[in-house]
Design a protein around this motif. Structure first.
Motif, PDB file in Angstrom:
ATOM      1  N   LYS A  13       0.834  -1.225   0.000  1.00 20.77           N
ATOM      2  CA  LYS A  13       0.000   0.000   0.000  1.00 20.77           C
ATOM      3  C   LYS A  13       0.861   1.265   0.000  1.00 20.77           C
ATOM      4  O   LYS A  13       0.594   2.212  -0.714  1.00 20.77           O
ATOM      5  N   SER A  14       1.946   1.256   0.797  1.00 18.87           N
ATOM      6  CA  SER A  14       2.741   2.497   0.910  1.00 18.87           C
ATOM      7  C   SER A  14       3.950   2.457  -0.026  1.00 18.87           C
ATOM      8  O   SER A  14       5.018   2.959   0.300  1.00 18.87           O
ATOM      9  N   THR A  15       3.807   1.795  -1.169  1.00 18.31           N
ATOM     10  CA  THR A  15       4.915   1.740  -2.138  1.00 18.31           C
ATOM     11  C   THR A  15       4.407   2.201  -3.510  1.00 18.31           C
ATOM     12  O   THR A  15       3.252   2.558  -3.656  1.00 18.31           O
ATOM     13  N   TYR A  16       5.270   2.113  -4.521  1.00 16.96           N
ATOM     14  CA  TYR A  16       4.886   2.513  -5.881  1.00 16.96           C
ATOM     15  C   TYR A  16       4.307   1.331  -6.651  1.00 16.96           C
ATOM     16  O   TYR A  16       4.258   1.347  -7.884  1.00 16.96           O
ATOM     17  N   PHE A  17       3.860   0.276  -5.943  1.00 14.38           N
ATOM     18  CA  PHE A  17       3.410  -0.966  -6.596  1.00 14.38           C
ATOM     19  C   PHE A  17       2.329  -0.685  -7.629  1.00 14.38           C
ATOM     20  O   PHE A  17       2.399  -1.175  -8.763  1.00 14.38           O
ATOM     21  N   ILE A  45      12.533  -3.584  -3.434  1.00 17.94           N
ATOM     22  CA  ILE A  45      12.392  -4.195  -4.767  1.00 17.94           C
ATOM     23  C   ILE A  45      11.441  -3.350  -5.624  1.00 17.94           C
ATOM     24  O   ILE A  45      11.725  -3.044  -6.786  1.00 17.94           O
ATOM     25  N   ILE A  46      10.348  -2.910  -5.025  1.00 20.56           N
ATOM     26  CA  ILE A  46       9.362  -2.114  -5.781  1.00 20.56           C
ATOM     27  C   ILE A  46       9.940  -0.746  -6.152  1.00 20.56           C
ATOM     28  O   ILE A  46       9.752  -0.256  -7.274  1.00 20.56           O
ATOM     29  N   GLU A  47      10.708  -0.146  -5.215  1.00 17.86           N
ATOM     30  CA  GLU A  47      11.318   1.160  -5.495  1.00 17.86           C
ATOM     31  C   GLU A  47      12.288   1.047  -6.667  1.00 17.86           C
ATOM     32  O   GLU A  47      12.279   1.864  -7.591  1.00 17.86           O
ATOM     33  N   MET A  48      13.083  -0.028  -6.652  1.00 21.80           N
ATOM     34  CA  MET A  48      14.039  -0.223  -7.745  1.00 21.80           C
ATOM     35  C   MET A  48      13.302  -0.523  -9.060  1.00 21.80           C
ATOM     36  O   MET A  48      13.663  -0.009 -10.119  1.00 21.80           O
ATOM     37  N   ALA A  49      12.244  -1.298  -8.960  1.00 19.40           N
ATOM     38  CA  ALA A  49      11.457  -1.610 -10.168  1.00 19.40           C
ATOM     39  C   ALA A  49      10.886  -0.329 -10.764  1.00 19.40           C
ATOM     40  O   ALA A  49      10.937  -0.113 -11.984  1.00 19.40           O
ATOM     41  N   ASN A  50      10.397   0.553  -9.890  1.00 17.24           N
ATOM     42  CA  ASN A  50       9.818   1.835 -10.361  1.00 17.24           C
ATOM     43  C   ASN A  50      10.908   2.706 -11.001  1.00 17.24           C
ATOM     44  O   ASN A  50      10.698   3.291 -12.066  1.00 17.24           O
TER      45      ASN A  50
END
Ligand code: SF4
Length: 417
Positions: A13-17, A45-50
């Motif tokens: 919820k609190s990520t850029y997913f 992982i999500i931050e890097m993916a974004n």
């Protein structure tokens, strides 16, 4: 009992997913269930993916290297991420893919509390600073430069005019025994709105009433109509923020092209207005020095030193809120794809990269040394000697040297205080 599914859904919820492409979301979810990633591991992982996605680099699926241990997977991705982040980026085949919906703004005119005159919002004793005073004639900007700090100050989709601005400016009492350097381009672009709400009328009158003020209009616009149609008081200088076309086209959205900015400055210089140029931010990417050199040379070929008050240099410096805001945006940008080092509590390039870009810039303007005022904006004290061969002991010394040189250029008396 909380299942991993509950944990996963809470964590994301609190990520850029939600910003990631569906196939990347599905991929990360599958891997998360397989390896039971912790919240921190998921967030990284999500931050890097974004970031990979915004940079237009290989995406998380393409760089993924599986392993039985979650920790090893994260180490491997982080290693690739840092390699991609810290190498000079390439804008070849890059597409910022701007969503127009991202750039909608509306106007509001209302009585603002107080009066937007104060010290430059990013001035600090930790950096060598010129003690600029800033006057917020308008709040927020209609241009959309990916690296801009304004986006963290104001709700960017509202451009605010102060209905009391004219009267407040008229009743402003300054000390007649000192010379002021006041800039209007910090809270918005100084020229893009023209004389909307009579802002330029008010500022020109202010300059006429206060001959001990060097009033600087700073812009990325080509909207010089008002300046061409009106007498410009000689204590007004007009300065353009310039960059290479590569950065303008990919990171300075909606702003005027390089060619239009230089042409506008030339038109005002023809009218006798003293102009100036800010190279801030200078951005490192492949072949950047050559591209900046072409811009520096164009200025030297287009203007005489006596027409130019200043050349300033600076680079990307981020505070956390701007980094977060930028990562939430629905466009691609390579601006955060850079090595970070701590710079007076902010994130910026390591000193050796700054030394390279600033030394190169200063040496490219050899023909204008001692004829135009050069300065590093908000930079580490140590860079001055390394790049310019001289330095100031205090910010007050820098301010005195800068403002007295602007006075000489504009032909107004400098009051030593
Ligand atoms: S050097 Fe730059 S940051 Fe510092 S006060 Fe001057 S304009 Fe502001």
């Amino acid at each position: 009992m909380n299942t991993y599914k509950d944990k996963f859904e809470t964590s994301i919820k609190s990520t850029y997913f939600a910003k990631l492409k569906p196939e990347q979301q599905a991929f990360i979810e599958t891997k998360a269930y397989a390896h039971k990633f912790s919240y921190q591991q998921l967030r990284l992982i999500i931050e890097m993916a974004n970031d990979f996605e915004m940079w237009g680099e290989k995406n998380i699926i393409e760089v993924w290297q599986d392993h039985t241990h979650a920790k090893v997977i994260l180490q491997r991705i982080t290693k690739i991420y840092n390699e991609v982040k810290n190498r000079p980026k390439s804008y070849k085949d890059f597409n910022p893919s701007i969503l127009r919906s991202e750039q909608k703004f509306s106007f509001t005119t209302k009585e603002k509390e107080g009066f937007g005159l104060g010290m430059c919002p990013v001035a600090s004793e930790e950096t060598r600073c010129c003690n600029l005073m800033t006057l917020d004639a308008v709040e927020s900007c209609g241009f959309d430069c990916s690296y801009c700090t304004i986006q963290s100050f104001y709700k960017e989709e509202k451009i605010t005019f102060d209905s009391g601005f004219k009267d407040k400016l008229k009743s402003l009492k300054l000390d007649p025994n000192r010379t002021y350097h006041i800039g209007t381009g910090q809270s918005s672009d100084s020229l893009m709105w023209g004389n909307k709400e009579g802002v330029l009328d008010a500022l020109f009158n202010f300059a006429r009433q206060n001959k001990n003020v060097i009033l600087e209009f700073k812009t990325k616009s080509d909207n010089i109509k008002y300046f061409l149609e009106n007498d410009v008081p000689k204590n007004i200088i007009c300065t353009w923020s310039l960059n290479t076309s590569t950065i303008i086209e990919n990171e300075e959205h909606l702003a005027a092209s390089l060619e239009k900015r230089i042409r506008s400055a030339r038109a005002l210089a023809d009218k006798g207005v003293i102009v100036g140029f800010h190279f801030h931010p200078i951005v490192q990417y492949d072949n950047y020095l050559q591209e900046y050199k072409e811009v520096y040379d164009e200025l030297i070929n287009t203007f005489k030193a006596k027409e130019v008050s200043l050349i300033s240099m600076g680079t990307l410096t981020f505070i956390k809120p701007v980094i977060n805001k930028l990562r939430q945006r629905n466009f691609n940008s390579k601006i955060l794809q850079m090595p970070f080092d701590n710079a007076a509590g902010k994130a910026s390039y390591p000193l050796e990269i700054k030394e390279e870009m600033f030394k190169h810039a200063y040496e490219s303007f050899k023909a204008w040394h001692n004829k135009v005022y050069f300065y590093l904006c908000m930079e580490d004290h140590s860079l001055w000697k390394k790049c310019f061969g001289y330095e100031y002991a205090t910010n007050a010394d820098m301010e005195r040297d800068m403002v007295s040189s602007y006075c000489k250029k504009t032909g107004i008396d400098y009051i030593y205080s």
